[in-house]
Motif scaffolding. Structure first.
Motif, mmCIF file in Angstrom:
data_model
loop_
_atom_site.group_PDB
_atom_site.id
_atom_site.type_symbol
_atom_site.label_atom_id
_atom_site.label_comp_id
_atom_site.label_asym_id
_atom_site.label_seq_id
_atom_site.Cartn_x
_atom_site.Cartn_y
_atom_site.Cartn_z
ATOM 1 N N GLU A 1 -2.824 5.317 -1.128
ATOM 2 C CA GLU A 1 -3.947 4.309 -1.095
ATOM 3 C C GLU A 1 -4.559 4.196 0.427
ATOM 4 N N ARG A 2 -5.765 4.507 0.619
ATOM 5 C CA ARG A 2 -6.364 4.368 1.740
ATOM 6 C C ARG A 2 -6.817 3.004 2.039
ATOM 7 N N PRO A 3 -6.486 2.475 3.237
ATOM 8 C CA PRO A 3 -6.688 0.859 3.491
ATOM 9 C C PRO A 3 -8.418 0.494 3.408
ATOM 10 N N THR A 4 -8.780 -0.669 2.922
ATOM 11 C CA THR A 4 -10.083 -0.980 2.661
ATOM 12 C C THR A 4 -10.884 -1.414 4.006
ATOM 13 N N VAL A 5 -11.961 -1.091 4.191
ATOM 14 C CA VAL A 5 -12.662 -1.680 5.399
ATOM 15 C C VAL A 5 -13.139 -2.954 5.153
ATOM 16 N N PRO A 6 -12.657 -3.826 6.328
ATOM 17 C CA PRO A 6 -13.147 -5.099 6.225
ATOM 18 C C PRO A 6 -14.603 -5.469 5.807
ATOM 19 N N THR A 7 -14.729 -6.449 5.187
ATOM 20 C CA THR A 7 -16.043 -6.693 4.334
ATOM 21 C C THR A 7 -16.772 -7.552 5.518
ATOM 22 N N MET B 1 0.780 -1.359 -0.057
ATOM 23 C CA MET B 1 0.000 -0.191 -0.006
ATOM 24 C C MET B 1 0.927 1.226 -0.035
ATOM 25 N N ARG C 1 -18.862 -0.555 10.448
ATOM 26 C CA ARG C 1 -18.316 0.367 9.346
ATOM 27 C C ARG C 1 -18.478 1.747 9.842
#
Length: 103
Positions: free
Chosen positions: A5-11, A1, A18
């Motif tokens: 790039e912003r980290p993605t939120v866990p699905t 990263m 969230r």
């Protein structure tokens, strides 16, 4: 990263999770790190607390299922008033069956 790039939120998070992450994303890095350390400690505490009262397991080679309890039954070990019990639970057709045995 990269820095852009912003980290993605866990699905696997639910809506409140969230929303909490969105709120934290607006905070200072020091605050986010402090919350991260707290959440790590909280997760470890929950794992220890959950392990003290009930643990999911499967019987070892030396343990056998009681008569009438199928080998696919799940087992929880629970302590009540200083005595440990095996709690077996399984499904038969549309019914959930269970049996408790002193350990």
């Amino acid at each position: 990263m990269t820095a852009d790039e912003r980290p993605t939120v866990p699905t696997e998070l639910d809506r409140p999770g969230r929303e909490a992450l969105a709120e934290l994303a607006a905070r200072e890095p020091a605050t986010i790190r402090a919350v991260s350390a707290y959440l790590t400690d909280l997760a470890a505490w929950r794992e220890r607390a959950d392990g003290e009262t009930s643990t999911e397991s499967t019987p070892s080679d030396s343990e056998t299922y009681p008569d009438g309890v199928p080998s696919h039954a799940s087992i929880s070990v629970t302590e009540i008033a200083g005595t440990e019990y095996y709690y077996y639970q399984w499904r038969e057709d549309d019914e959930i069956r269970s049996e408790t045995v002193r350990r």
